[in-house]
Every structure is written in structure tokens, then in C-alpha cells.
Design a protein around this motif. Structure first.
Motif, PDB file in Angstrom:
ATOM      1  N   ASP A   1       2.285   6.594   8.071  1.00 36.63           N
ATOM      2  CA  ASP A   1       3.081   6.745   6.703  1.00 36.63           C
ATOM      3  C   ASP A   1       1.919   6.294   5.685  1.00 36.63           C
ATOM      4  O   ASP A   1       1.894   6.682   4.398  1.00 36.63           O
TER       5      ASP A   1
ATOM      6  N   GLU B   1       6.566  10.602   8.235  1.00 35.88           N
ATOM      7  CA  GLU B   1       6.903   9.524   9.585  1.00 35.88           C
ATOM      8  C   GLU B   1       8.277  10.163  10.265  1.00 35.88           C
ATOM      9  O   GLU B   1       8.221  10.274  11.454  1.00 35.88           O
TER      10      GLU B   1
ATOM     11  N   ASP C   1      11.383   4.780   9.791  1.00 35.76           N
ATOM     12  CA  ASP C   1      12.214   3.761   8.944  1.00 35.76           C
ATOM     13  C   ASP C   1      12.080   4.165   7.391  1.00 35.76           C
ATOM     14  O   ASP C   1      11.221   4.844   7.157  1.00 35.76           O
TER      15      ASP C   1
ATOM     16  N   GLU D   1      10.476   2.231   5.609  1.00 40.64           N
ATOM     17  CA  GLU D   1       9.939   0.990   4.998  1.00 40.64           C
ATOM     18  C   GLU D   1       8.305   1.530   4.983  1.00 40.64           C
ATOM     19  O   GLU D   1       8.014   2.767   5.757  1.00 40.64           O
ATOM     20  N   MET D   2       7.220   0.973   4.301  1.00 42.23           N
ATOM     21  CA  MET D   2       5.778   1.495   4.023  1.00 42.23           C
ATOM     22  C   MET D   2       4.864   0.386   4.899  1.00 42.23           C
ATOM     23  O   MET D   2       4.808  -0.650   4.537  1.00 42.23           O
TER      24      MET D   2
ATOM     25  N   GLU E   1       4.648  -0.628   7.609  1.00 42.72           N
ATOM     26  CA  GLU E   1       5.130  -1.511   8.716  1.00 42.72           C
ATOM     27  C   GLU E   1       4.145  -1.691  10.345  1.00 42.72           C
ATOM     28  O   GLU E   1       4.240  -2.806  10.761  1.00 42.72           O
TER      29      GLU E   1
HETATM   30 CA   LIG Z   1       7.344   3.700   7.761  1.00 41.12          CA
END
Ligand SMILES: [Ca+2]
Ligand SMILES: CCC(=O)Oc1c(C)cccc1C(=O)O
Ligand SMILES: [Ca+2]
Ligand SMILES: [Zn+2]
Length: 315
Positions: free
Chosen positions: A144, A183, A192, A194-195, A197
Motif C-alpha cells: 500500500d 492492496e 484493510d 489502513e496504510m 500496517e
Molecule cells: Ca493497508
């Protein structure tokens, strides 16, 4: 002297083995020849070349190579492999020929500086630090993150959003959104909202650099009421992106919506409607218009975009 594309492999930042496209080159060093396997992927319409800065800051540095088909540099392995994934995403999903849509060479440099917990697009190429082992591992270890950086490149050839205040936060948000879309495209099993992770704080579980689902989890605003008026970080581009990031999450998870539809709307807005000075309201309009173009006036998709931006306080 001679170059030919060969398949090699290497272990990535997270200890996984990846197959790599390498370039087998016979070089002359003084009066003897040496066969090098270089991280130069000639299998796609755009050449993908991976360099190391050897912990200095001169760019692009020197091409990563091995005397065997095994590349023994995890950060380079992931930078090289994931750049190909991102190229394939833009080609498969939108028929785009890489960063400039003209198959320019995709350059990445790893081992930039020392204990550098950063990654960036410098206007011509992607650059990754090694992290410091506490705040992060080598940053190219997260797909990501690489997708985020390469999307900065795509933006530069499209909307070219000014990297300041609201247009800058949009610049960041589009990179976070496409980082998440990519992703989903390539790592559905560990997708997910989120960035970063995969490489963020190796000693702490279940955390990340930013969240699109809940930006406030990492202290970023998720609504215009909490817009961060600051002069630091070009007007808070890495924090105020939480507001359009939340809108992206709401769009993709609205009833009748999918990530596949959302990424088509985002790409069309980035290429056809957004301009350098677009602010959050202009982005809402651009995304609604893109959804109308693709799915129709008053469509479920267009209404999902409208509702999401209103939910984060953009009318
Ligand atoms: Ca991610
Ligand atoms: C998710 C990728 C990301 O945000 O990279 C950055 C980091 C880690 C530090 C500073 C800037 C950036 C960026 O690319 O905007
Ligand atoms: Ca962590
Ligand atoms: Zn960024």
C-alpha cells in the motif's frame, strides 16, 4: 554487453520469497567479464528498474544486482516486485500505461539515507528509507505504501494537485485510496482500510500510519469540523487527508457499492475532472460527475458519493 530477461527470486522485508524479473548482463570489468543479475524488469511495456542509495542520498544511486539469480536485499526485492504489481493494476483496471500513461521507466531507490522512516515520490521516481526498526521496517515492504508513492506519480501527470492545504490533502488522499484499492486487487487475504500496517511499528500489533475507516484512530480528522488549520506539513496534508479518506471508505462500503466501482469513479475523477487547485468541494463534484458518467444521474453510485462527502461535512 549482452542483456536478457531472466527469472530470479529473493526474500522480501517480511521474510517471504518473491519471484523477480531480472536482467542478465555480462559486463566487462577491466580485462575480465562478469555476469550480473540486475533488478531491471524488461518483461512489461514499461521498464522497471530498482536502485540502492547505499544509505546515502544521491539519486537514483546504483542498480541493485547479484552474481546469482537470488537478490539478497529484502527492501529491493519488495520495491522491484511491488512496482510491477502497481503497473499491472493500472494497466488491468484502466488500460493505463504506467505512471505517465506513456510507459516511462519506473524507477525506485531503496536504502535512502540512514534510519529514514519515510518514503516519497521526488517528482521523477520513488524513494524508500530503511525505517529505524522501531517506527517502521524498510518502507518498500508495504504494497500500500508503494502504491501510494507510485500514485503520486500518476497524479503528477493527471490532476497534478498542488501539494498544500486542501488540494494537498486530496493529493495524499488519492494516494491512500489507490494504495488501498491496489492492496485489495493484489492482497485480498490481508486487505484493510489502513496504510502502512505491514511495516509500521514492528513491535506493536494492529496499528498503522493512517486509517481510512477511522482516521481519528491515529489522531487525524474524519470531518470538516475538525479540519486542522496548520502551516506545518504543507498545511497538514498528511492529517487533513483523513476527511476525504473517510469519504472514500464510506463510498466503497455503502449499500450497492463495491471497491471495483469506487476505483473506477476515483480514476475517472483524477484523469478527467480534478485540476491542480481542486479543493474538497471540487473533489466531491468531480467524483459525483464521474459516478454520473459511469452509472447515471441519480444512480445509487452517484448518490453514495454525494452522501459520503456530506457525512464528512463537505456540502
Ligand atoms: Ca493497508
Ligand atoms: C503511506 C505512504 C506514506 O505516507 O509515505 C510517506 C511517509 C511514510 C512519510 C512522509 C511522506 C509520505 C508520503 O508519501 O506522502
Ligand atoms: Ca505495528
Ligand atoms: Zn504521500
Amino acid at each position: 554487453i549482452r542483456t536478457v530477461s531472466v527469472t530470479g527470486s529473493g526474500i522480501g522485508v517480511l521474510g517471504d520469497t518473491k519471484t523477480l524479473n531480472l536482467d542478465k548482463v555480462t559486463v566487462k570489468i577491466r580485462n575480465k567479464t562478469e555476469t550480473q543479475y540486475q533488478t531491471n524488469d524488461l518483461t512489461r511495456s514499461a521498464v522497471i528498474t530498482t536502485y540502492t542509495a547505499n544509505n546515502a542520498t544521491r539519486l537514483p544511486g546504483s542498480i541493485v544486482y547479484s552474481l546469482s539469480q537470488i537478490i539478497n536485499d529484502p527492501a529491493a526485492v519488495d520495491a522491484h516486485y511491488y512496482a510491477g504489481v502497481v503497473y499491472d493494476y493500472y494497466k488491468t483496471k484502466f488500460g493505463r500505461n504506467g505512471i505517465d500513461n506513456g510507459n516511462m521507466t519506473i524507477k525506485s531507490t531503496v536504502h535512502y539515507s540512514r534510519n529514514y522512516v519515510n518514503a516519497f515520490w521526488n517528482g521523477s521516481q520513488m524513494v524508500y528509507g530503511d525505517g529505524d526498526g522501531v517506527n517502521s521496517l524498510a518502507l518498500s515492504g508495504g504494497l500500500d505504501i508503494i502504491a501510494h508513492e507510485m500514485t503520486h506519480g500518476v497524479d503528477e501527470y493527471e490532476a497534478d494537485l498542488i501539494y498544500k492545504d486542501q488540494s494537498g490533502a486530496l493529493n495524499e488522499s488519492f494516494s491512500d485510496c489507490f494504495g488501498t484499492f491496489i492492496e485489495y486487487f493484489a492482497q485480498k487475504n490481508k486487505f484493510d482500510w489502513e496504510m502502512g500496517e505491514d511495516v509500521w511499528t514492528p513491535k506493536i500489533a494492529n496499528d498503522a500510519l493512517r486509517s481510512l475507516q477511522d482516521p481519528t484512530k491515529y489522531g487525524d480528522p474524519a470531518h470538516m469540523n475538525d479540519y486542522n488549520y496548520t502551516t506545518s506539513d504543507n498545511g497538514g496534508v498528511h492529517t487533513n487527508c483523513g476527511i476525504p479518506n473517510k469519504a472514500c471508505y464510506l463510498i466503497a462500503t455503502s449499500s450497492g457499492m463495491t471497491i471495483e466501482k469506487t476505483e473506477q469513479i476515483y480514476y475517472r475523477a483524477l484523469v478527467n475532472y480534478l485540476t491542480q487547485s481542486s479543493d474538497f468541494k471540487a473533489a466531491k463534484e468531480a467524483l459525483i460527475q464521474s459516478a454520473v458518467d459511469l452509472y447515471g444521474v441519480n444512480s445509487v453510485e452517484a448518490n453514495a458519493v454525494k452522501a459520503a462527502f456530506e457525512a464528512v461535512g463537505i456540502y
